[in-house]
Design a protein around this motif. Structure first.
Motif, PDB file in Angstrom:
ATOM      1  N   THR A 153       0.972  -1.298   0.051  1.00  0.00           N
ATOM      2  CA  THR A 153       0.001   0.088  -0.096  1.00  0.00           C
ATOM      3  C   THR A 153       0.949   1.217  -0.034  1.00  0.00           C
ATOM      4  OG1 THR A 153      -0.281  -0.190   2.382  1.00  0.00           O
ATOM      5  CG2 THR A 153      -1.853  -1.207   1.265  1.00  0.00           C
ATOM      6  N   GLU A 154       2.020   1.340  -0.166  1.00  0.00           N
ATOM      7  CA  GLU A 154       2.896   2.242  -0.405  1.00  0.00           C
ATOM      8  C   GLU A 154       3.801   2.294  -1.614  1.00  0.00           C
ATOM      9  OE1 GLU A 154       6.666   4.273   2.045  1.00  0.00           O
ATOM     10  OE2 GLU A 154       5.796   2.672   2.881  1.00  0.00           O
ATOM     11  N   TYR A 155       4.484   1.213  -1.788  1.00  0.00           N
ATOM     12  CA  TYR A 155       5.236   1.394  -3.140  1.00  0.00           C
ATOM     13  C   TYR A 155       4.274   0.858  -4.317  1.00  0.00           C
ATOM     14  CZ  TYR A 155       9.113   1.879  -0.092  1.00  0.00           C
ATOM     15  OH  TYR A 155      10.155   2.299   0.851  1.00  0.00           O
ATOM     16  N   ILE A 156       4.844   1.495  -5.528  1.00  0.00           N
ATOM     17  CA  ILE A 156       4.073   0.693  -6.708  1.00  0.00           C
ATOM     18  C   ILE A 156       4.875  -0.090  -7.527  1.00  0.00           C
ATOM     19  CG2 ILE A 156       2.652   2.828  -6.598  1.00  0.00           C
ATOM     20  CD1 ILE A 156       4.106   4.003  -8.990  1.00  0.00           C
ATOM     21  N   ARG A 157       4.365  -1.016  -8.346  1.00  0.00           N
ATOM     22  CA  ARG A 157       5.252  -1.676  -9.475  1.00  0.00           C
ATOM     23  C   ARG A 157       5.238  -1.060 -10.929  1.00  0.00           C
ATOM     24  NH1 ARG A 157       3.401  -4.562 -13.804  1.00  0.00           N
ATOM     25  NH2 ARG A 157       4.876  -5.848 -14.566  1.00  0.00           N
ATOM     26  N   SER A 158       4.051  -0.350 -11.192  1.00  0.00           N
ATOM     27  CA  SER A 158       3.870   0.589 -12.228  1.00  0.00           C
ATOM     28  C   SER A 158       2.762   1.378 -12.330  1.00  0.00           C
ATOM     29  CB  SER A 158       3.677  -0.416 -13.436  1.00  0.00           C
ATOM     30  OG  SER A 158       2.555  -1.102 -13.088  1.00  0.00           O
ATOM     31  N   ALA A 159       2.599   2.228 -13.118  1.00  0.00           N
ATOM     32  CA  ALA A 159       1.842   3.445 -13.220  1.00  0.00           C
ATOM     33  C   ALA A 159       0.999   3.500 -14.419  1.00  0.00           C
ATOM     34  CB  ALA A 159       2.214   4.760 -12.637  1.00  0.00           C
ATOM     35  N   PRO A 160      -0.293   4.094 -14.743  1.00  0.00           N
ATOM     36  CA  PRO A 160      -0.688   4.007 -16.094  1.00  0.00           C
ATOM     37  C   PRO A 160       0.162   5.236 -16.853  1.00  0.00           C
ATOM     38  CG  PRO A 160      -2.549   4.526 -14.294  1.00  0.00           C
ATOM     39  CD  PRO A 160      -1.293   4.387 -13.596  1.00  0.00           C
ATOM     40  N   ARG A 203      -2.570   5.021  -7.997  1.00  0.00           N
ATOM     41  CA  ARG A 203      -3.470   6.216  -7.639  1.00  0.00           C
ATOM     42  C   ARG A 203      -3.916   6.135  -6.135  1.00  0.00           C
ATOM     43  NH1 ARG A 203      -5.452   6.206 -13.102  1.00  0.00           N
ATOM     44  NH2 ARG A 203      -4.800   7.891 -14.189  1.00  0.00           N
ATOM     45  N   GLU A 204      -4.491   4.911  -5.982  1.00  0.00           N
ATOM     46  CA  GLU A 204      -5.323   4.911  -4.537  1.00  0.00           C
ATOM     47  C   GLU A 204      -4.852   3.767  -3.923  1.00  0.00           C
ATOM     48  OE1 GLU A 204      -9.598   5.917  -4.997  1.00  0.00           O
ATOM     49  OE2 GLU A 204      -9.140   4.882  -6.788  1.00  0.00           O
ATOM     50  N   HIS A 205      -4.145   2.622  -4.439  1.00  0.00           N
ATOM     51  CA  HIS A 205      -3.671   1.474  -3.439  1.00  0.00           C
ATOM     52  C   HIS A 205      -4.979   0.920  -2.961  1.00  0.00           C
ATOM     53  CE1 HIS A 205       0.564   2.063  -3.610  1.00  0.00           C
ATOM     54  NE2 HIS A 205       0.528   3.370  -2.989  1.00  0.00           N
ATOM     55  N   LYS A 206      -6.016   0.921  -4.084  1.00  0.00           N
ATOM     56  CA  LYS A 206      -7.454   0.513  -3.587  1.00  0.00           C
ATOM     57  C   LYS A 206      -7.573  -0.807  -4.505  1.00  0.00           C
ATOM     58  CE  LYS A 206     -12.227   2.017  -3.962  1.00  0.00           C
ATOM     59  NZ  LYS A 206     -13.151   3.100  -4.288  1.00  0.00           N
ATOM     60  N   TYR A 207      -7.187  -0.940  -5.796  1.00  0.00           N
ATOM     61  CA  TYR A 207      -7.255  -2.182  -6.661  1.00  0.00           C
ATOM     62  C   TYR A 207      -6.175  -2.873  -6.814  1.00  0.00           C
ATOM     63  CZ  TYR A 207     -11.718   0.414  -7.418  1.00  0.00           C
ATOM     64  OH  TYR A 207     -12.732   1.210  -7.476  1.00  0.00           O
ATOM     65  N   ILE A 208      -6.404  -4.292  -6.887  1.00  0.00           N
ATOM     66  CA  ILE A 208      -5.229  -5.285  -7.012  1.00  0.00           C
ATOM     67  C   ILE A 208      -5.107  -5.322  -8.370  1.00  0.00           C
ATOM     68  CG2 ILE A 208      -4.830  -7.765  -6.842  1.00  0.00           C
ATOM     69  CD1 ILE A 208      -6.408  -7.622  -4.350  1.00  0.00           C
ATOM     70  N   GLU A 209      -3.664  -5.378  -8.614  1.00  0.00           N
ATOM     71  CA  GLU A 209      -3.059  -5.648 -10.010  1.00  0.00           C
ATOM     72  C   GLU A 209      -2.429  -6.848 -10.376  1.00  0.00           C
ATOM     73  OE1 GLU A 209      -0.865  -1.994 -11.103  1.00  0.00           O
ATOM     74  OE2 GLU A 209      -3.032  -1.238 -11.666  1.00  0.00           O
ATOM     75  N   GLU A 210      -1.423  -6.975  -9.928  1.00  0.00           N
ATOM     76  CA  GLU A 210      -0.764  -8.614  -9.934  1.00  0.00           C
ATOM     77  C   GLU A 210       0.085  -8.784  -8.734  1.00  0.00           C
ATOM     78  OE1 GLU A 210       2.972  -8.400 -12.718  1.00  0.00           O
ATOM     79  OE2 GLU A 210       1.358  -7.117 -13.537  1.00  0.00           O
ATOM     80  N   SER A 211       0.746 -10.035  -8.556  1.00  0.00           N
ATOM     81  CA  SER A 211       1.522 -10.386  -7.493  1.00  0.00           C
ATOM     82  C   SER A 211       3.051 -10.073  -8.052  1.00  0.00           C
ATOM     83  CB  SER A 211       1.291 -11.827  -7.352  1.00  0.00           C
ATOM     84  OG  SER A 211       2.234 -12.234  -5.884  1.00  0.00           O
ATOM     85  N   GLY A 212       3.998 -10.516  -7.397  1.00  0.00           N
ATOM     86  CA  GLY A 212       5.432 -10.342  -7.636  1.00  0.00           C
ATOM     87  C   GLY A 212       5.806 -10.992  -8.880  1.00  0.00           C
ATOM     88  N   THR A 213       5.671 -12.246  -8.876  1.00  0.00           N
ATOM     89  CA  THR A 213       6.168 -12.996 -10.076  1.00  0.00           C
ATOM     90  C   THR A 213       4.856 -13.525 -10.843  1.00  0.00           C
ATOM     91  OG1 THR A 213       6.196 -15.148  -8.509  1.00  0.00           O
ATOM     92  CG2 THR A 213       8.454 -13.762  -8.653  1.00  0.00           C
ATOM     93  N   MET A 214       3.660 -13.334 -10.806  1.00  0.00           N
ATOM     94  CA  MET A 214       2.801 -13.641 -11.365  1.00  0.00           C
ATOM     95  C   MET A 214       1.462 -12.894 -11.508  1.00  0.00           C
ATOM     96  SD  MET A 214       2.387 -16.360  -7.999  1.00  0.00           S
ATOM     97  CE  MET A 214       3.258 -15.823  -6.612  1.00  0.00           C
ATOM     98  N   ASN A 215       0.469 -13.157 -12.400  1.00  0.00           N
ATOM     99  CA  ASN A 215      -0.866 -12.632 -12.273  1.00  0.00           C
ATOM    100  C   ASN A 215      -1.564 -13.344 -11.158  1.00  0.00           C
ATOM    101  OD1 ASN A 215      -0.550 -12.697 -15.688  1.00  0.00           O
ATOM    102  ND2 ASN A 215      -0.997 -10.802 -14.781  1.00  0.00           N
ATOM    103  N   ILE A 216      -2.704 -12.639 -10.920  1.00  0.00           N
ATOM    104  CA  ILE A 216      -3.409 -13.064  -9.591  1.00  0.00           C
ATOM    105  C   ILE A 216      -4.854 -13.442  -9.845  1.00  0.00           C
ATOM    106  CG2 ILE A 216      -4.076 -10.779  -8.615  1.00  0.00           C
ATOM    107  CD1 ILE A 216      -3.355 -11.994  -5.998  1.00  0.00           C
ATOM    108  N   MET A 217      -5.394 -14.633  -9.369  1.00  0.00           N
ATOM    109  CA  MET A 217      -6.765 -15.121  -9.661  1.00  0.00           C
ATOM    110  C   MET A 217      -7.484 -15.349  -8.323  1.00  0.00           C
ATOM    111  SD  MET A 217      -6.509 -17.089 -13.147  1.00  0.00           S
ATOM    112  CE  MET A 217      -6.096 -16.258 -14.694  1.00  0.00           C
ATOM    113  N   PHE A 218      -8.915 -15.089  -8.322  1.00  0.00           N
ATOM    114  CA  PHE A 218      -9.698 -15.412  -7.008  1.00  0.00           C
ATOM    115  C   PHE A 218     -11.013 -16.305  -7.537  1.00  0.00           C
ATOM    116  CE2 PHE A 218      -7.585 -11.369  -6.488  1.00  0.00           C
ATOM    117  CZ  PHE A 218      -6.993 -11.546  -5.522  1.00  0.00           C
ATOM    118  N   MET A 219     -11.336 -17.041  -6.744  1.00  0.00           N
ATOM    119  CA  MET A 219     -12.659 -17.966  -6.752  1.00  0.00           C
ATOM    120  C   MET A 219     -13.365 -17.102  -6.022  1.00  0.00           C
ATOM    121  SD  MET A 219     -12.683 -20.089  -9.518  1.00  0.00           S
ATOM    122  CE  MET A 219     -14.244 -20.803  -9.042  1.00  0.00           C
ATOM    123  N   ILE A 220     -14.633 -16.243  -6.279  1.00  0.00           N
ATOM    124  CA  ILE A 220     -15.441 -15.692  -5.636  1.00  0.00           C
ATOM    125  C   ILE A 220     -16.887 -15.808  -5.977  1.00  0.00           C
ATOM    126  CG2 ILE A 220     -16.077 -13.289  -4.892  1.00  0.00           C
ATOM    127  CD1 ILE A 220     -13.429 -12.173  -5.507  1.00  0.00           C
TER     128      ILE A 220
END
Length: 356
Positions: free
Chosen positions: A182-189, A225-242
Motif C-alpha cells: 500500500t506504499e510502493y508501486i510496481r507500475s503506473a498508468p 493512484r489509490e492503492h485500492k485495486y489489486i493489479e498483480e503479484s510479484g512473479t505472477m498474475n493473480i486470480m480468485f474464486m469468488i
C-alpha cells in the motif's frame, strides 16, 4: 556448420555439463544448459545468428543498456512427452508479447524466423536437457538488450538477442504468503507495466525484500493512484474464486498480459466456469475471505504455473485462506490439467502445444 533452413551457425561445447546435474533435485534457475542462441541487430537487420556454448559475454563499459535500461525478456517452458519428444507451450504468444515489449522500449522487433528459428535450433541441440521428472521442465529465457557503446539518452541502434535454457523444478515448494503493498508501486498508468522489461523487476526488489523480512514471500501490487485495486503479484498474475466465479484483474498498461493467465481463462471458459476480468478491490478480497465468499486465491505464471496462496496480509493483519481438498479446488484441477496438456498426456483441443 550451418543449418539449411535458418542459416544458424553451430559451435558446439567441447564438453557437456549435463552429468553434473541432479535432475531429481532441480533448484529454479541455477543450472544452465550447454548452449545458447545469439543474434545481433546491426545496420537495420538481424545477423550473426549462432548457437554457441553457454558462456560469458564481453561487453563495453559504455553499453547503453547498462546506463539507460533498454532490456526486455520472456519466460517460457518446454516439456517431454512419454515418447521423449520435446513439446513447446505457446511459444508464439511469448514471441508476440516480447515484440510488444520491444515496441514500448523503442527496441528492434524480432522476426518469427529469428525467434522461432533460434528457439527450435537451440532445443534440438540441447534436447537432452529437457527433464522428464515430475514437476520439472526446461525453462527458456529469451532476452534482448541494447548494445550501442555510447552515452546519451536515446534509443540504441544495435541490439543483442539471446536465448538460453535451464532445467527447473517447482518454483515454490510451499503455498506462498502474500502481503498487500500500500506504499510502493510496481507500475503506473502510462508507464511500462505491461512490458516485460528489466526495470519493472528492479523497482520491485526493495519493497519485496521488506515484505520478506516481515515473513511474507511476495507482494500483491495495488494501483498507483489509490492503492485500492489489486493489479498483480510479484512473479505472477493473480486470480480468485469468488461466489463460484473465476475473478481476475483486467489487463491494462500497468498489468502484464500473462500467457499462463490467458491460458487458464480459456480453459475455465471451456469448462463452463464464469470468468470475470474486471477491477478487483482489496476490500472485496478481504471481505470475501472473512465471509467465506472467496474460496481460492492463487497466482498464475510461467515460472510458478499455478500457485495457491496460504494467506494474505493487509494493514497488519493476516487473513488465512481456506484449505481445500484437491478435488474441490479449481487451482489444483487446472494445474493438473495444464501439466497433462503440456506433457502430451491429454489431447490439445486449444492448439497450445507445439512439437519440436
Amino acid at each position: 556448420m550451418t543449418t539449411d533452413v535458418f542459416q544458424i551457425e553451430l559451435r558446439k561445447a567441447e564438453r557437456s555439463r549435463i552429468q553434473e546435474v541432479d535432475f531429481n533435485h532441480l533448484p529454479f534457475g541455477k543450472h544452465f544448459s550447454d548452449h545458447m542462441f545469439v543474434a545481433d541487430f546491426i545496420d537495420g537487420e538481424w545477423q550473426n545468428q549462432m548457437i554457441v556454448p553457454f558462456e560469458n559475454f564481453t561487453l563495453s563499459p559504455a553499453l547503453s543498456s547498462l546506463h539507460y535500461g533498454q532490456s526486455i525478456f520472456e519466460g517460457m517452458k518446454a516439456y517431454k512427452n512419454e515418447a521423449g519428444e520435446v513439446l513447446m507451450f505457446r511459444p508464439h504468444a511469448n514471441m508476440e508479447r516480447m515484440n510488444e515489449s520491444a515496441r514500448r522500449m523503442c527496441m528492434a522487433t524480432i522476426p518469427e524466423e529469428v525467434f522461432m528459428g533460434g528457439l527450435e535450433a537451440l532445443l534440438r541441440v540441447d534436447a537432452d536437457w529437457v527433464p522428464s521428472t515430475p514437476d520439472s521442465s526446461l525453462y527458456i529465457r529469451p532476452y534482448m538488450f541494447a548494445t550501442d557503446a555510447s552515452l546519451g539518452v536515446a534509443p540504441s541502434k544495435t541490439y543483442r538477442f539471446c536465448i538460453f535454457t535451464c532445467p527447473v523444478g517447482a518454483y515454490y515448494t510451499n503455498p506462498p504468503k502474500l502481503k498487500v503493498e500500500t506504499e510502493y508501486i510496481r507500475s503506473a498508468p502510462g508507464g511500462v507495466g505491461y512490458a516485460k522489461c528489466a526495470g519493472n523487476y528492479a523497482g520491485s526488489l526493495y519493497p519485496t525484500m521488506m515484505a520478506q523480512q516481515q515473513g511474507y514471500d511476495q507482494l500483491i501490487w495495488t494501483d498507483a493512484r489509490e492503492h485500492k485495486y489489486i493489479e498483480e503479484s510479484g512473479t505472477m498474475n493473480i486470480m480468485f474464486m469468488i461466489d463460484g466465479k473465476l475473478v481476475t484483474p483486467a489487463t491494462s498498461d500497468s498489468i502484464l498480459k500473462g500467457v499462463t493467465r490467458d491460458t487458464i481463462l480459456q480453459i475455465a471458459r471451456s469448462w463452463g466456469v464464469t470468468v470475470e476480468e474486471r477491477l478487483v478491490s482489496v476490500d472485496e478480497v478481504i471481505s470475501g475471505i472473512e465471509t467465506g465468499r472467496l474460496t481460492e486465491a492463487f497466482g498464475a505464471g510461467t515460472a510458478v504455473v499455478v500457485s495457491p496462496y496460504s494467506l494474505i496480509g493487509y494493514n497488519g493483519k493476516d487473513h488465512m485462506l481456506p484449505e481445500f481438498a484437491p478435488e474441490d479446488s479449481f487451482a489444483v484441477r487446472v494445474k493438473t490439467y495444464l501439466t497433462d496438456l503440456r506433457t502430451g498426456k491429454i489431447a490439445d483441443e486449444f492448439g497450445f502445444v507445439q512439437k519440436l
